[in-house]
Scaffold this active site. Structure first.
Site, PDB file in Angstrom:
ATOM      1  N   CYS A  17     -19.001  41.818 101.374  1.00  8.20           N
ATOM      2  CA  CYS A  17     -20.092  42.349 102.191  1.00  8.20           C
ATOM      3  C   CYS A  17     -21.454  42.181 101.536  1.00  8.20           C
ATOM      4  CB  CYS A  17     -19.829  43.822 102.509  1.00  8.20           C
ATOM      5  SG  CYS A  17     -18.514  44.052 103.739  1.00  8.20           S
ATOM      6  N   HIS A 140     -10.197  31.023 115.627  1.00  7.81           N
ATOM      7  CA  HIS A 140     -10.957  29.772 115.641  1.00  7.81           C
ATOM      8  C   HIS A 140     -11.136  29.305 114.204  1.00  7.81           C
ATOM      9  CE1 HIS A 140     -13.583  26.700 117.257  1.00  7.81           C
ATOM     10  NE2 HIS A 140     -14.531  27.034 116.405  1.00  7.81           N
TER      11      HIS A 140
END
Length: 348
Positions: A17, A140
């Site tokens: 993060c 994806h």
């Protein structure tokens, strides 16, 4: 190069993060975008920088939708997948929701990483989803310069139990579910400065699913919940303060830290994201004179797959702590309270 010799963290410019765009930069970018359609059923959108979008479909059900992805914070591919998946699912828990299924988002330098390594990253994510009781139903993939992995996560919540980051009330106590220090641990890891036990402490924290969220959401005394991730404790608490129109008071001595976090921070194991975070929102924070650079770095330390931050009434504190402890969150702690005043934070 054999898989055992490939260090994932050296293939990317940032990790976990800590890759997030700084809060002030993100705010400027979004301020220049054209507002989109906002239907009445959209209970939570972008207005308060909450953890996930929420769209009501009937009187008892609302969809919770979120996505999170980042570059490696650790070198072990299976661990990287586990951490990324845990972090992504957390946003659903933070809204009081129950995850239903996930979609994988995969970007990999396929000419650099062996297919087996990429497969282990995906298997790490799948293992966490199995633990959460949800399938990875699609996704994806792209060929990218740096390795990227994460999830889109779809969940469900009863609108009556939805917990936002903007609905805290004066007098609420602040409770943090996990210890801080993931960012400084990751910085130490890049310098080969973590022992096996310290790495395990980091991994245990970053792969612990924030499952108390849906249980806490059913408590009337719990007013607001968010999870602490890339903007650090102060950054995500600042979102609570601005959204709720309140001022927060923290006691640094009560903030839980990973065992070596203070030592690592004092040694200079600090991420670039920590400094960017402070530049973004430090003007709204008052630090006591006895708190130095290391303490400030820990309060702004980007937490990958961090803990839930809960605002609740004083008479609900015991029940909230009990829920965390029953689910194995041994570092949970009351760290401060909210009151009337200009949105901002004072740390004693």
């Amino acid at each position: 190069m054999p898989e055992s010799e490939i260090k994932l963290t050296r293939l990317s410019h940032g990790g976990g993060c800590g890759c997030k765009i700084a809060p002030d930069v993100l705010q400027r970018i979004l301020a220049n975008t054209t507002p989109g359609i906002i239907p009445a059923q959209l209970l939570v959108g972008t207005e308060t920088s909450d953890d996930a979008a929420v769209y009501q479909i009937n009187g008892q059900q609302a969809i919770v939708a979120t996505t999170d992805f980042f570059m490696p914070i650790v070198d072990d591919p299976h661990d990287f997948g586990r951490i990324a998946a845990t972090n992504a699912i957390s946003d659903v828990y933070a809204m009081g929701g129950t995850p239903l299924f996930a979609l994988a988002l995969v970007g990999m330098p396929v000419k650099v990483l062996p297919e087996e390594t990429i497969g282990r990253i995906l298997e790490g994510g799948a293992a966490v989803c199995r633990a959460a009781g949800i399938p990875i139903a699609g996704g994806h993939t792209i060929d990218s310069v740096e390795p990227i992995y994460g999830l889109v996560v779809i969940g469900l919540v009863n609108p009556a139990h939805l917990k936002r980051n903007s609905t805290a009330r004066p007098g609420d106590k602040l409770i943090l579910g996990k210890a801080l220090g993931v960012g400084v641990y990751s910085a130490a890891l890049k310098k080969d400065g973590l022992s096996d036990s310290e790495y395990e402490s980091m991994l245990e924290s970053t792969t612990q699913l924030n499952t108390p969220g849906p249980v806490l959401a059913c408590l009337d005394g719990v007013h607001a919940v968010t999870d602490v991730t890339g903007f650090g404790l102060l950054g995500h608490l600042m979102e609570v303060c601005k959204g709720s129109g309140l001022h927060a008071g923290l006691n640094f001595a009560d903030v839980p830290l990973l065992p070596k976090a203070m030592e690592f921070a004092q040694q200079g194991n600090i991420t670039g994201a920590s400094g960017r975070n402070w530049t973004s929102y430090g003007a709204g924070v008052q630090l006591a004179a006895h708190l130095g650079d290391a303490e400030r770095a820990l309060l702004t330390d980007p937490q990958t797959s961090g803990g839930l931050l809960v605002a609740c009434t004083p008479d609900t504190v015991t029940e909230v702590l009990s829920i965390f402890l029953q689910q194995g969150f041994s570092h949970v702690s009351v760290i401060g309270e909210l009151g009337e005043g200009e949105p901002g934070i004072t740390v004693a």
